[in-house]
Design a protein around this motif. Sequence first.
Motif, PDB file in Angstrom:
ATOM      1  N   LEU A 183      32.615   7.942  27.585  1.00 47.14           N
ATOM      2  CA  LEU A 183      33.959   8.423  28.255  1.00 47.14           C
ATOM      3  C   LEU A 183      34.891   8.513  27.469  1.00 47.14           C
ATOM      4  O   LEU A 183      35.873   9.719  27.704  1.00 47.14           O
ATOM      5  CB  LEU A 183      33.942   7.503  29.482  1.00 47.14           C
ATOM      6  CG  LEU A 183      32.925   7.544  30.455  1.00 47.14           C
ATOM      7  CD1 LEU A 183      33.113   6.294  31.591  1.00 47.14           C
ATOM      8  CD2 LEU A 183      32.950   8.747  31.141  1.00 47.14           C
ATOM      9  N   SER A 184      35.235   7.646  26.761  1.00 50.51           N
ATOM     10  CA  SER A 184      36.576   7.876  25.680  1.00 50.51           C
ATOM     11  C   SER A 184      36.433   9.095  24.651  1.00 50.51           C
ATOM     12  O   SER A 184      37.278   9.900  24.408  1.00 50.51           O
ATOM     13  CB  SER A 184      36.831   6.433  25.062  1.00 50.51           C
ATOM     14  OG  SER A 184      35.789   6.245  24.144  1.00 50.51           O
ATOM     15  N   GLU A 185      34.955   9.136  24.330  1.00 50.84           N
ATOM     16  CA  GLU A 185      34.755  10.349  23.464  1.00 50.84           C
ATOM     17  C   GLU A 185      34.950  11.541  24.326  1.00 50.84           C
ATOM     18  O   GLU A 185      35.758  12.586  23.686  1.00 50.84           O
ATOM     19  CB  GLU A 185      33.410  10.317  22.702  1.00 50.84           C
ATOM     20  CG  GLU A 185      33.168   9.194  21.673  1.00 50.84           C
ATOM     21  CD  GLU A 185      31.639   9.334  21.334  1.00 50.84           C
ATOM     22  OE1 GLU A 185      31.093  10.125  21.472  1.00 50.84           O
ATOM     23  OE2 GLU A 185      31.519   8.156  20.821  1.00 50.84           O
ATOM     24  N   ALA A 213      38.130   9.002  36.326  1.00 49.02           N
ATOM     25  CA  ALA A 213      37.343   8.256  37.355  1.00 49.02           C
ATOM     26  C   ALA A 213      36.321   7.318  36.864  1.00 49.02           C
ATOM     27  O   ALA A 213      36.187   5.979  37.438  1.00 49.02           O
ATOM     28  CB  ALA A 213      37.304   8.930  38.526  1.00 49.02           C
ATOM     29  N   ASP A 214      35.511   8.068  36.296  1.00 55.33           N
ATOM     30  CA  ASP A 214      34.264   7.067  35.679  1.00 55.33           C
ATOM     31  C   ASP A 214      34.532   6.194  34.686  1.00 55.33           C
ATOM     32  O   ASP A 214      33.998   4.993  34.638  1.00 55.33           O
ATOM     33  CB  ASP A 214      33.381   8.271  35.064  1.00 55.33           C
ATOM     34  CG  ASP A 214      32.531   9.190  35.932  1.00 55.33           C
ATOM     35  OD1 ASP A 214      32.437   9.053  37.286  1.00 55.33           O
ATOM     36  OD2 ASP A 214      31.748  10.002  35.370  1.00 55.33           O
ATOM     37  N   ALA A 215      35.680   6.471  33.897  1.00 53.72           N
ATOM     38  CA  ALA A 215      36.082   5.345  32.948  1.00 53.72           C
ATOM     39  C   ALA A 215      36.569   4.014  33.875  1.00 53.72           C
ATOM     40  O   ALA A 215      36.215   2.807  33.398  1.00 53.72           O
ATOM     41  CB  ALA A 215      37.281   5.749  32.141  1.00 53.72           C
ATOM     42  N   ARG A 216      37.428   4.287  35.005  1.00 49.30           N
ATOM     43  CA  ARG A 216      37.894   3.281  35.822  1.00 49.30           C
ATOM     44  C   ARG A 216      36.540   2.481  36.318  1.00 49.30           C
ATOM     45  O   ARG A 216      36.594   1.322  36.458  1.00 49.30           O
ATOM     46  CB  ARG A 216      38.755   3.760  36.898  1.00 49.30           C
ATOM     47  CG  ARG A 216      39.322   2.518  37.607  1.00 49.30           C
ATOM     48  CD  ARG A 216      40.575   2.874  38.396  1.00 49.30           C
ATOM     49  NE  ARG A 216      41.675   3.098  37.377  1.00 49.30           N
ATOM     50  CZ  ARG A 216      42.891   3.791  37.820  1.00 49.30           C
ATOM     51  NH1 ARG A 216      43.048   4.295  39.142  1.00 49.30           N
ATOM     52  NH2 ARG A 216      43.699   3.732  36.796  1.00 49.30           N
ATOM     53  N   GLU A 217      35.808   3.174  36.844  1.00 53.40           N
ATOM     54  CA  GLU A 217      34.539   2.474  37.556  1.00 53.40           C
ATOM     55  C   GLU A 217      33.774   1.787  36.358  1.00 53.40           C
ATOM     56  O   GLU A 217      33.195   0.623  36.859  1.00 53.40           O
ATOM     57  CB  GLU A 217      33.321   3.610  38.005  1.00 53.40           C
ATOM     58  CG  GLU A 217      32.092   3.146  38.476  1.00 53.40           C
ATOM     59  CD  GLU A 217      31.192   3.936  38.994  1.00 53.40           C
ATOM     60  OE1 GLU A 217      30.240   3.497  39.642  1.00 53.40           O
ATOM     61  OE2 GLU A 217      31.440   5.256  38.677  1.00 53.40           O
ATOM     62  N   ALA A 218      33.615   2.100  35.126  1.00 60.52           N
ATOM     63  CA  ALA A 218      33.016   1.604  34.122  1.00 60.52           C
ATOM     64  C   ALA A 218      33.718   0.025  33.690  1.00 60.52           C
ATOM     65  O   ALA A 218      33.167  -0.826  33.366  1.00 60.52           O
ATOM     66  CB  ALA A 218      32.815   2.456  32.805  1.00 60.52           C
TER      67      ALA A 218
END
Length: 130
Positions: free
Chosen positions: A25-27, A98-103
Amino acid sequence: MSDFSNALDVSISGLKAQSQRLRHLSENIANADTPGYRRKTVSFESEYGGPDGIARVETSRIRTDQSELERIYDPAHPMADEGGHYEGSNVNLLIEIADAREAQRSYEANLKMFEQSRKMSSNLMSLLQK
């Protein structure tokens, strides 16, 4: 005692899976403005492994999202075609954040479970030694 060990193994597999997800996700976020970049996705699979029969989380192979790349109009861009367009990335920052926050929250939950299992195990060991 093996129940604590199994709980630790499950937590560790969750930590590894979520850390890999956060890495991709960060990439994606870092390359949101890179022309031609396709976002990376990873999914989770349950693995019923070994003689202990404990379910663990594993990540699937990394896949690239094959949805259409954004067409951007910028005649001055070095990659622009004769019509002045070039292909951007297919990264949607809102979805990635949003996906990064969930992860991140899933990672923290697994870490909390790991810490609690470790504390219970050490408390049990100290009680048994008395």
